[in-house]
Scaffold this motif. Structure first.
Motif, PDB file in Angstrom:
ATOM      1  N   ASP A 291      57.951  38.498  32.844  1.00  0.00           N
ATOM      2  CA  ASP A 291      56.952  38.769  31.837  1.00  0.00           C
ATOM      3  C   ASP A 291      56.063  39.698  32.482  1.00  0.00           C
ATOM      4  OD1 ASP A 291      55.691  38.505  29.547  1.00  0.00           O
ATOM      5  OD2 ASP A 291      55.069  36.391  29.882  1.00  0.00           O
ATOM      6  N   GLY A 292      56.294  41.018  32.971  1.00  0.00           N
ATOM      7  CA  GLY A 292      55.350  41.745  33.573  1.00  0.00           C
ATOM      8  C   GLY A 292      54.780  41.488  34.838  1.00  0.00           C
ATOM      9  N   ASP A 293      53.349  41.913  34.990  1.00  0.00           N
ATOM     10  CA  ASP A 293      52.779  41.649  35.933  1.00  0.00           C
ATOM     11  C   ASP A 293      51.397  41.380  35.776  1.00  0.00           C
ATOM     12  OD1 ASP A 293      51.515  44.214  35.418  1.00  0.00           O
ATOM     13  OD2 ASP A 293      52.511  45.126  36.914  1.00  0.00           O
ATOM     14  N   ILE A 294      50.465  41.111  36.704  1.00  0.00           N
ATOM     15  CA  ILE A 294      49.133  40.758  36.456  1.00  0.00           C
ATOM     16  C   ILE A 294      48.312  41.664  35.498  1.00  0.00           C
ATOM     17  CG2 ILE A 294      48.106  41.609  38.742  1.00  0.00           C
ATOM     18  CD1 ILE A 294      46.382  39.074  38.770  1.00  0.00           C
ATOM     19  N   GLY A 295      48.722  42.873  35.976  1.00  0.00           N
ATOM     20  CA  GLY A 295      48.046  44.311  35.111  1.00  0.00           C
ATOM     21  C   GLY A 295      48.287  44.033  33.808  1.00  0.00           C
ATOM     22  N   THR A 296      49.633  43.696  33.457  1.00  0.00           N
ATOM     23  CA  THR A 296      50.168  43.538  31.984  1.00  0.00           C
ATOM     24  C   THR A 296      49.027  42.544  31.245  1.00  0.00           C
ATOM     25  OG1 THR A 296      52.317  44.111  32.513  1.00  0.00           O
ATOM     26  CG2 THR A 296      51.913  43.233  30.401  1.00  0.00           C
ATOM     27  N   HIS A 297      48.740  41.522  31.876  1.00  0.00           N
ATOM     28  CA  HIS A 297      48.191  40.242  31.027  1.00  0.00           C
ATOM     29  C   HIS A 297      46.598  40.521  31.410  1.00  0.00           C
ATOM     30  CE1 HIS A 297      51.647  37.774  30.396  1.00  0.00           C
ATOM     31  NE2 HIS A 297      52.304  38.629  31.306  1.00  0.00           N
ATOM     32  N   PHE A 298      46.128  41.178  32.349  1.00  0.00           N
ATOM     33  CA  PHE A 298      44.905  41.013  32.700  1.00  0.00           C
ATOM     34  C   PHE A 298      44.530  42.500  32.971  1.00  0.00           C
ATOM     35  CE2 PHE A 298      46.168  37.072  33.689  1.00  0.00           C
ATOM     36  CZ  PHE A 298      45.415  35.913  32.901  1.00  0.00           C
ATOM     37  N   PRO A 299      44.670  43.418  32.194  1.00  0.00           N
ATOM     38  CA  PRO A 299      44.170  44.843  32.589  1.00  0.00           C
ATOM     39  C   PRO A 299      42.895  45.328  33.230  1.00  0.00           C
ATOM     40  CG  PRO A 299      44.857  44.668  30.138  1.00  0.00           C
ATOM     41  CD  PRO A 299      44.556  43.359  30.650  1.00  0.00           C
ATOM     42  N   PRO A 300      42.885  45.830  34.260  1.00  0.00           N
ATOM     43  CA  PRO A 300      41.510  46.063  35.068  1.00  0.00           C
ATOM     44  C   PRO A 300      40.606  47.087  34.237  1.00  0.00           C
ATOM     45  CG  PRO A 300      43.363  47.334  35.994  1.00  0.00           C
ATOM     46  CD  PRO A 300      44.071  46.601  35.026  1.00  0.00           C
ATOM     47  N   SER A 301      41.477  47.637  33.169  1.00  0.00           N
ATOM     48  CA  SER A 301      40.396  48.397  32.202  1.00  0.00           C
ATOM     49  C   SER A 301      39.650  47.595  31.253  1.00  0.00           C
ATOM     50  CB  SER A 301      41.319  49.611  31.357  1.00  0.00           C
ATOM     51  OG  SER A 301      42.180  48.559  30.862  1.00  0.00           O
ATOM     52  N   ASP A 302      39.846  46.413  31.118  1.00  0.00           N
ATOM     53  CA  ASP A 302      39.015  45.315  30.339  1.00  0.00           C
ATOM     54  C   ASP A 302      38.033  44.846  31.084  1.00  0.00           C
ATOM     55  OD1 ASP A 302      38.241  43.474  28.509  1.00  0.00           O
ATOM     56  OD2 ASP A 302      40.464  42.632  27.903  1.00  0.00           O
ATOM     57  N   PRO A 303      36.730  45.205  30.460  1.00  0.00           N
ATOM     58  CA  PRO A 303      35.651  44.633  31.123  1.00  0.00           C
ATOM     59  C   PRO A 303      35.479  43.396  31.105  1.00  0.00           C
ATOM     60  CG  PRO A 303      35.165  45.647  29.050  1.00  0.00           C
ATOM     61  CD  PRO A 303      36.286  46.022  29.237  1.00  0.00           C
ATOM     62  N   GLN A 304      36.003  42.477  30.481  1.00  0.00           N
ATOM     63  CA  GLN A 304      35.755  40.862  30.386  1.00  0.00           C
ATOM     64  C   GLN A 304      36.605  40.262  31.929  1.00  0.00           C
ATOM     65  OE1 GLN A 304      38.571  38.420  27.929  1.00  0.00           O
ATOM     66  NE2 GLN A 304      39.618  40.046  27.657  1.00  0.00           N
ATOM     67  N   TRP A 305      37.361  41.018  32.611  1.00  0.00           N
ATOM     68  CA  TRP A 305      37.860  40.481  33.698  1.00  0.00           C
ATOM     69  C   TRP A 305      37.282  40.936  34.820  1.00  0.00           C
ATOM     70  CZ3 TRP A 305      40.092  36.975  31.735  1.00  0.00           C
ATOM     71  CH2 TRP A 305      40.786  37.002  30.653  1.00  0.00           C
ATOM     72  N   ARG A 306      36.080  41.773  34.735  1.00  0.00           N
ATOM     73  CA  ARG A 306      35.140  42.146  35.739  1.00  0.00           C
ATOM     74  C   ARG A 306      34.639  41.126  36.656  1.00  0.00           C
ATOM     75  NH1 ARG A 306      33.628  47.067  37.278  1.00  0.00           N
ATOM     76  NH2 ARG A 306      34.009  47.894  34.992  1.00  0.00           N
ATOM     77  N   GLY A 307      34.901  40.846  37.976  1.00  0.00           N
ATOM     78  CA  GLY A 307      34.500  39.687  38.665  1.00  0.00           C
ATOM     79  C   GLY A 307      34.914  38.432  38.153  1.00  0.00           C
ATOM     80  N   ALA A 308      35.914  38.428  37.492  1.00  0.00           N
ATOM     81  CA  ALA A 308      36.571  37.304  37.147  1.00  0.00           C
ATOM     82  C   ALA A 308      37.189  36.299  38.330  1.00  0.00           C
ATOM     83  CB  ALA A 308      37.757  37.577  36.143  1.00  0.00           C
ATOM     84  N   SER A 309      37.013  34.976  38.190  1.00  0.00           N
ATOM     85  CA  SER A 309      37.696  34.258  39.105  1.00  0.00           C
ATOM     86  C   SER A 309      39.216  34.242  38.976  1.00  0.00           C
ATOM     87  CB  SER A 309      37.123  32.845  39.078  1.00  0.00           C
ATOM     88  OG  SER A 309      37.756  31.876  39.909  1.00  0.00           O
ATOM     89  N   SER A 310      39.883  34.507  40.333  1.00  0.00           N
ATOM     90  CA  SER A 310      41.312  34.692  40.000  1.00  0.00           C
ATOM     91  C   SER A 310      42.217  33.442  39.782  1.00  0.00           C
ATOM     92  CB  SER A 310      41.821  35.263  41.383  1.00  0.00           C
ATOM     93  OG  SER A 310      41.243  36.522  41.396  1.00  0.00           O
ATOM     94  N   ASP A 311      41.507  32.189  39.866  1.00  0.00           N
ATOM     95  CA  ASP A 311      42.319  30.974  39.470  1.00  0.00           C
ATOM     96  C   ASP A 311      42.669  31.064  38.211  1.00  0.00           C
ATOM     97  OD1 ASP A 311      39.745  30.611  38.448  1.00  0.00           O
ATOM     98  OD2 ASP A 311      39.310  28.631  39.345  1.00  0.00           O
ATOM     99  N   ARG A 312      41.807  31.658  37.289  1.00  0.00           N
ATOM    100  CA  ARG A 312      42.277  32.061  35.735  1.00  0.00           C
ATOM    101  C   ARG A 312      43.554  32.784  35.497  1.00  0.00           C
ATOM    102  NH1 ARG A 312      37.068  34.503  33.004  1.00  0.00           N
ATOM    103  NH2 ARG A 312      38.426  34.041  30.998  1.00  0.00           N
ATOM    104  N   PHE A 313      43.757  33.534  36.484  1.00  0.00           N
ATOM    105  CA  PHE A 313      45.201  34.344  36.448  1.00  0.00           C
ATOM    106  C   PHE A 313      46.324  33.492  36.861  1.00  0.00           C
ATOM    107  CE2 PHE A 313      42.149  37.927  37.988  1.00  0.00           C
ATOM    108  CZ  PHE A 313      41.589  38.185  36.826  1.00  0.00           C
ATOM    109  N   LEU A 314      46.123  32.784  37.953  1.00  0.00           N
ATOM    110  CA  LEU A 314      47.382  31.923  38.177  1.00  0.00           C
ATOM    111  C   LEU A 314      47.425  30.797  37.319  1.00  0.00           C
ATOM    112  CD1 LEU A 314      49.533  30.986  39.977  1.00  0.00           C
ATOM    113  CD2 LEU A 314      47.892  29.804  41.546  1.00  0.00           C
ATOM    114  N   ALA A 315      46.427  30.239  36.576  1.00  0.00           N
ATOM    115  CA  ALA A 315      46.409  29.354  35.629  1.00  0.00           C
ATOM    116  C   ALA A 315      47.258  29.567  34.374  1.00  0.00           C
ATOM    117  CB  ALA A 315      45.390  28.585  35.171  1.00  0.00           C
TER     118      ALA A 315
END
Length: 404
Positions: A291-315
């Motif tokens: 199912d893609g990779d982390i960039g597919t689900h959380f694009p670095p171009s999206d400002p909402q993920w700036r400084g985001a806690s990475s536990d959200r990605f794994l969860a």
């Protein structure tokens, strides 16, 4: 008004082994608490449901209710927080419900996810008929009362014995008054509300329980519960995924690794918090799902993920596995760097990853190595991690071959 349900979910579940508290562990693709809540939130005779949680479990609770079917969470009340004992936790929940002033309350253990609609029906009816009632099942083994030297003192007639379960059903005002009375008298040794109600002078009745309404207590209870939910005929396929992540060092005084803030003389240059371990693990789980990779689900171009806690990605990746009815069997990560050293933080990282993924501690492996001063990690220019995830997914049924 309709009965309310009070779900007790503040315990630590130490007898169930290492890992997250048992009520938040995955059971056939869903947290145990989620399964328990669904039974009450779907029931037409239960108006509202309140959950009592441990203050440290707020994130685990939010993840559990996030996977509830659409619309069910609207019947959930804001949580109450537990106390030192189960009795304290129930009293806190009752006090939180006092403004609602329901006619009756059903008190249920979060770790009993097999509660049926029929049992809830009987509990509601028992509360209305008697005001204090507990579900019980007949005891099939002979019971012995033993003395201080393990000698048999008596053998009760098992025909009169019942093993008591939850949900226990009460007139709300009567149970709240009984709890307040016990607190005022400093009586804090009751392990169930039926016993507390007896002490307070209420007549407690027993209604028909359900032998399938088992409580998850020990670690070995979970495999059996999995078999019950999935059925022995269900086939699963094992998928294996890998992940890799790297970040350069920049200005800073710490790095995030495995969900833990680790002091360091540099920081990670990253769009999020730069946790290479959690990023690699996220990609490994997504890889196992194809199912893609982390960039597919959380694009670095999206400002909402700036400084985001990475536990959200794994969860998020874990939730995708659960949504497909799958199970994560194992997570393994290797940190690649000269510094910081992993040793002092290894167990804290394993514990944090287990909490995020809803796994036991023995399902999380954490290692580290240097690159013998070779490459960018050897020159301490950055940090990297590689990871692997083993996932079981339901195997789609195969179509029977067409006859010619």
């Amino acid at each position: 008004m309709a009965a309310v349900a009070l779900i007790v979910a503040a315990g630590r579940g130490s007898r169930a082994g290492d890992g997250s508290p048992k009520q938040y562990r995955s059971l056939a693709g869903k947290p145990v608490l989620t399964r328990t809540l669904e039974a009450f939130l779907r029931h037409p005779k239960v108006g509202k449901t309140l959950v009592v949680i441990h203050p440290d479990d707020r994130d685990l609770y939010r993840r559990s209710i996030a996977v509830l079917p659409e619309g069910l969470s609207e019947r959930l009340m804001p949580v109450a927080y537990g106390g030192e004992t189960r009795q304290d936790s129930v009293r806190n929940g009752l006090e939180a419900l006092s403004g609602l002033a329901p006619s009756s309350v059903l008190v249920h253990d979060a770790a009993r996810p097999f509660v049926s609609g029929a049992l809830i029906d009987r509990a509601v009816e028992a509360a209305e008929e008697w005001g204090a009632a507990v579900p019980g099942v007949a005891v099939t083994d002979t019971i012995k009362v033993v003395g201080p030297r393990s000698e048999v003192v008596s053998t009760p007639d098992r025909a009169s014995l019942r093993a008591v379960q939850t949900p226990q059903a009460f007139d709300f005002a009567s149970l709240l008054a009984a709890h307040r009375k016990a607190t005022a008298a400093d009586q804090r040794n009751f392990t169930d509300d039926g016993a507390l109600a007896e002490w307070a002078g209420l007549t407690v009745h027993v209604f028909e329980g359900d032998s399938l309404n088992t409580k998850l207590t020990q670690a070995f209870d979970f495999p059996e519960a999995e078999r019950r939910l999935r059925g022995l005929s269900m086939n699963y396929v094992t998928r294996f995924g890998t992940g890799f992540d790297v970040h350069a060092f920049g200005e800073g005084d710490h790095v995030w690794l495995g969900g833990i803030r680790v002091p360091h003389d540099r920081g990670a240059v990253a769009h999020s918090d730069g946790d290479v371990i959690l990023h690699a693990l996220t990609d490994a789980v997504l890889g196992a799902l194809a199912d893609g990779d982390i960039g597919t689900h959380f694009p670095p171009s999206d400002p909402q993920w700036r400084g985001a806690s990475s536990d959200r990605f794994l969860a998020h990746a874990v939730a995708l596995v659960q949504a497909r009815g799958g199970l994560i069997d194992h997570l393994d990560a290797t940190l690649l760097c000269e510094k910081p050293r992993l040793g002092p933080y290894r167990e804290a990282m394993r514990q944090r990853i287990a909490e995020i993924a809803g796994l036991r501690l023995d399902q999380v492996s954490m290692k580290a190595t240097t690159t013998e001063r070779l490459g960018f990690t050897g020159r301490s220019e950055g940090i990297a991690a590689q990871a692997a995830a083993t996932v079981r997914l339901p195997e789609p049924p195969r179509e029977a071959p067409h006859e010619s």
